[in-house]
Design a protein around this motif. Sequence first.
Motif, PDB file in Angstrom:
ATOM      1  N   ASP A 186      68.767  34.695  15.678  1.00 41.24           N
ATOM      2  CA  ASP A 186      69.981  34.045  16.164  1.00 41.24           C
ATOM      3  C   ASP A 186      71.200  34.805  15.640  1.00 41.24           C
ATOM      4  O   ASP A 186      71.093  35.629  14.722  1.00 41.24           O
ATOM      5  CB  ASP A 186      70.026  32.580  15.690  1.00 41.24           C
ATOM      6  CG  ASP A 186      70.891  31.716  16.606  1.00 41.24           C
ATOM      7  OD1 ASP A 186      71.422  32.236  17.602  1.00 41.24           O
ATOM      8  OD2 ASP A 186      71.035  30.511  16.314  1.00 41.24           O
ATOM      9  N   HIS A 222      70.230  26.395  25.276  1.00 46.22           N
ATOM     10  CA  HIS A 222      71.650  26.502  25.624  1.00 46.22           C
ATOM     11  C   HIS A 222      72.027  27.956  25.884  1.00 46.22           C
ATOM     12  O   HIS A 222      71.383  28.876  25.378  1.00 46.22           O
ATOM     13  CB  HIS A 222      72.530  25.922  24.492  1.00 46.22           C
ATOM     14  CG  HIS A 222      72.455  26.703  23.226  1.00 46.22           C
ATOM     15  ND1 HIS A 222      71.426  26.584  22.328  1.00 46.22           N
ATOM     16  CD2 HIS A 222      73.286  27.646  22.706  1.00 46.22           C
ATOM     17  CE1 HIS A 222      71.613  27.396  21.318  1.00 46.22           C
ATOM     18  NE2 HIS A 222      72.732  28.069  21.516  1.00 46.22           N
ATOM     19  N   HIS A 233      71.773  33.799  25.086  1.00 44.00           N
ATOM     20  CA  HIS A 233      70.381  33.752  24.633  1.00 44.00           C
ATOM     21  C   HIS A 233      69.369  34.069  25.720  1.00 44.00           C
ATOM     22  O   HIS A 233      69.582  33.770  26.901  1.00 44.00           O
ATOM     23  CB  HIS A 233      70.061  32.351  24.093  1.00 44.00           C
ATOM     24  CG  HIS A 233      70.824  31.991  22.860  1.00 44.00           C
ATOM     25  ND1 HIS A 233      70.905  32.804  21.753  1.00 44.00           N
ATOM     26  CD2 HIS A 233      71.554  30.873  22.540  1.00 44.00           C
ATOM     27  CE1 HIS A 233      71.646  32.214  20.825  1.00 44.00           C
ATOM     28  NE2 HIS A 233      72.058  31.043  21.284  1.00 44.00           N
ATOM     29  N   ASP A 275      77.888  33.275  23.539  1.00 42.36           N
ATOM     30  CA  ASP A 275      76.538  33.058  23.055  1.00 42.36           C
ATOM     31  C   ASP A 275      75.640  33.381  24.252  1.00 42.36           C
ATOM     32  O   ASP A 275      75.893  32.879  25.361  1.00 42.36           O
ATOM     33  CB  ASP A 275      76.414  31.569  22.662  1.00 42.36           C
ATOM     34  CG  ASP A 275      75.456  31.326  21.512  1.00 42.36           C
ATOM     35  OD1 ASP A 275      75.315  32.202  20.632  1.00 42.36           O
ATOM     36  OD2 ASP A 275      74.845  30.232  21.499  1.00 42.36           O
TER      37      ASP A 275
END
Length: 248
Positions: free
Chosen positions: A158, A126, A93, A91
């Motif tokens: 997302d 996060h 971001h 992940d």
Amino acid sequence: MKHGQTLLNRRRVLAGIGALGAASVVGAATKFSVAFARGAIGPGENAVLLVVDMQNCFLPGGTLPVKGGNEIIPIINELGKKFANIVMTQDWHTEHHTSFASSHPGKNPFETMELSYGTQVLWPDHCVQGSEDAMLAEGLDLPHAQLIIRKGYHNEVDSYSTFVAADKKTKTGLTGYLLERGLTEVYVCGLATDFCVSWSAVDARAAELTVSVIEDACRGIDLNGSVAAAWKSMAAAGVKRIQSTDIA
Ligand code: VGL
Ligand code: ZN
């Protein structure tokens, strides 16, 4: 595309032959009334272990900790030894990603919000690109992993799924990679069962791949029954639910 499709079809025929072999093994084990005999699945050369988001952020001490996330590290390390092919995901971001509650004044983590592509759960900040929080878990021991694929790096959308973002349009490229390498049997483990694992598993089915989720090698976040809902949608999509002991 056409060539890829032909390739896929040919591989599906071969996979079908493999499945017949496996069926007789399962048949021999029916007195145990389980779908698979212990260790009945021997991952072949077209199998890939997809290790989802085993990053500091999702482990105890991280910014979005998943309960028991650290417990699956040794299970995944053992599984890794049984697979010739491993793909890991991160992940990844932007600093003010749209999935962060902090990007929307007045909103709190775990509330939802309507965005252009649908309902978005808002998360604590996060897995920010390049941060220690976003690094792969220290204890992971998968030196032969061949690809690390990142997702969630477009600021405005997302991506729980490792295949396609939440707008259902923006691709990560993973389908092409798997097809080009003939990796048509996907075994999914990691974090979190009810978000990135399940969305990835369902999208892998949409790409017409054979998909199994290794339940004890995953942990969930569980917001309002989301783990049960995830297993339901995975079952509906034809995802197999297996345990790490099913794999030889
Ligand atoms: C995830 C929530 C937000 C996951 C990623 O890896 O399951 N969950 N971002
Ligand atoms: Zn995220």
